[in-house]
Design an enzyme around this catalytic site. Structure first.
Site, PDB file in Angstrom:
ATOM      1  N   THR A  12      -5.899  33.383 -21.434  1.00  0.00           N
ATOM      2  CA  THR A  12      -6.216  34.779 -21.117  1.00  0.00           C
ATOM      3  C   THR A  12      -7.495  35.207 -21.835  1.00  0.00           C
ATOM      4  OG1 THR A  12      -4.909  35.700 -22.965  1.00  0.00           O
ATOM      5  CG2 THR A  12      -3.763  35.320 -20.867  1.00  0.00           C
ATOM      6  N   GLY A  13      -8.116  36.259 -21.313  1.00  0.00           N
ATOM      7  CA  GLY A  13      -9.288  36.823 -21.982  1.00  0.00           C
ATOM      8  C   GLY A  13     -10.519  35.961 -21.906  1.00  0.00           C
ATOM      9  N   SER A  15     -13.752  36.234 -20.185  1.00  0.00           N
ATOM     10  CA  SER A  15     -14.747  36.953 -19.397  1.00  0.00           C
ATOM     11  C   SER A  15     -16.160  36.441 -19.619  1.00  0.00           C
ATOM     12  CB  SER A  15     -14.714  38.452 -19.731  1.00  0.00           C
ATOM     13  OG  SER A  15     -13.488  39.040 -19.370  1.00  0.00           O
ATOM     14  N   GLY A  21     -12.585  32.078 -25.423  1.00  0.00           N
ATOM     15  CA  GLY A  21     -11.787  31.708 -24.266  1.00  0.00           C
ATOM     16  C   GLY A  21     -12.469  30.666 -23.401  1.00  0.00           C
ATOM     17  N   SER A 155      -6.226  36.796 -36.505  1.00  0.00           N
ATOM     18  CA  SER A 155      -7.529  36.990 -37.162  1.00  0.00           C
ATOM     19  C   SER A 155      -7.440  36.998 -38.684  1.00  0.00           C
ATOM     20  CB  SER A 155      -8.183  38.291 -36.675  1.00  0.00           C
ATOM     21  OG  SER A 155      -8.472  38.224 -35.308  1.00  0.00           O
ATOM     22  N   TYR A 168      -6.914  47.226 -35.157  1.00  0.00           N
ATOM     23  CA  TYR A 168      -6.970  45.803 -34.821  1.00  0.00           C
ATOM     24  C   TYR A 168      -6.172  44.987 -35.826  1.00  0.00           C
ATOM     25  CZ  TYR A 168      -8.962  41.213 -33.719  1.00  0.00           C
ATOM     26  OH  TYR A 168      -9.132  39.895 -33.377  1.00  0.00           O
TER      27      TYR A 168
END
Length: 257
Positions: A12-13, A15, A21, A155, A168
């Site tokens: 996923t993710g 772009s 990704g 992260s 986040y």
């Protein structure tokens, strides 16, 4: 390669061509995995790094050239039915997926003085809810006795504070907790669940000033690259990593905060 024949990975993710990704897709494609990736251009277009609208299709063409099956879809993971939509599309176009890599993330800068309920909700919807529900849907549809893999991107929230990224850090920290509990639940199904922290990675968002500030914190004398994390994930989804689960792996080149 024979061992991987027919293995299907969801990422996923994806772009941007410079993103983590995309690097994961390339690394797995090189090893013979079939790839299904999602992207959401509306988010990346709003971010400082931006993107070109044709980047997902360019990546698709690049991956197809490696001789594997590739499919993709633009998908808003904040929607209630997004996990079901995704798993159904993968099953129809490629087959039952073996691997899920929850790479999609939502991230904006905020702190105690300006964080809002709306902004916190946006982080939660992608970083926690989508990751949890997609992992659940993947596991429910897994029809093999072993070899399932889920890898979550975290992260390093418990490596040290992240001032200025309150929403986040809060939501990504929940991914670590999810990983540990979900790994125990899914082990009987033959699915491993791990999380990987790539540390600061140059995906196009770093200014020269940021790079200069970060460089002394890397003992190898260079900034992390998307390919670094992709290699770690390639190992975690391999047959050789079938005894590794419930781990938060800090693949960040010895980064010292």
């Amino acid at each position: 390669m024979d061992q991987l024949k027919g293995k299907i990975a969801i990422i996923t993710g994806v772009s941007r061509l410079k993103g983590i990704g995309a690097a994961i897709c390339r690394e797995l494609a090189e090893s013979g995995y079939h790839i299904f990736f999602t992207y959401w251009t509306e988010y990346d277009k709003k971010m400082p790094w931006s993107m070109k609208l044709d980047e997902p299709m360019k990546l698709k063409e690049e991956l197809i050239a490696k001789g594997i099956k590739v499919s993709c879809m633009e998908l808003d993971l904040t929607q209630y039915d997004a996990p079901e939509q995704l798993i159904n599309q993968v099953s129809e176009q490629l087959g039952c997926p073996d691997i899920l890599i929850n790479n999609a993330a939502y991230s904006t800068n905020n702190n105690y003085s300006n964080v809002t309920a709306e902004e916190l909700d946006q982080h939660y919807l992608i970083n926690v809810r989508a990751t949890t529900l997609l992992s659940s849907k993947f596991a429910q549809g897994f029809d093999k006795k072993s070899g399932g893999r889920i890898v979550n991107l975290t992260s390093g929230q418990f490596q040290g504070p992240m001032p200025g990224e309150l929403a986040y850090a809060t939501t990504k920290g929940a991914v670590d907790a999810l990983t540990i509990t979900l790994s125990a639940e899914l082990a009987p199904l033959g699915i491993t669940v791990n999380a990987v922290n790539p540390g600061p990675t140059d995906t196009g968002w770093m200014t020269e000033e940021i790079k200069k500030d970060l460089m002394p914190m890397f003992p190898f004398g260079r900034i992390g690259k998307p390919s670094d994390i992709a290699k770690t994930i390639k190992f975690l989804v391999s047959e050789e990593a079938d005894w590794i689960t419930g781990q938060i792996i800090h693949s960040e080149g010895g980064f010292k905060r």
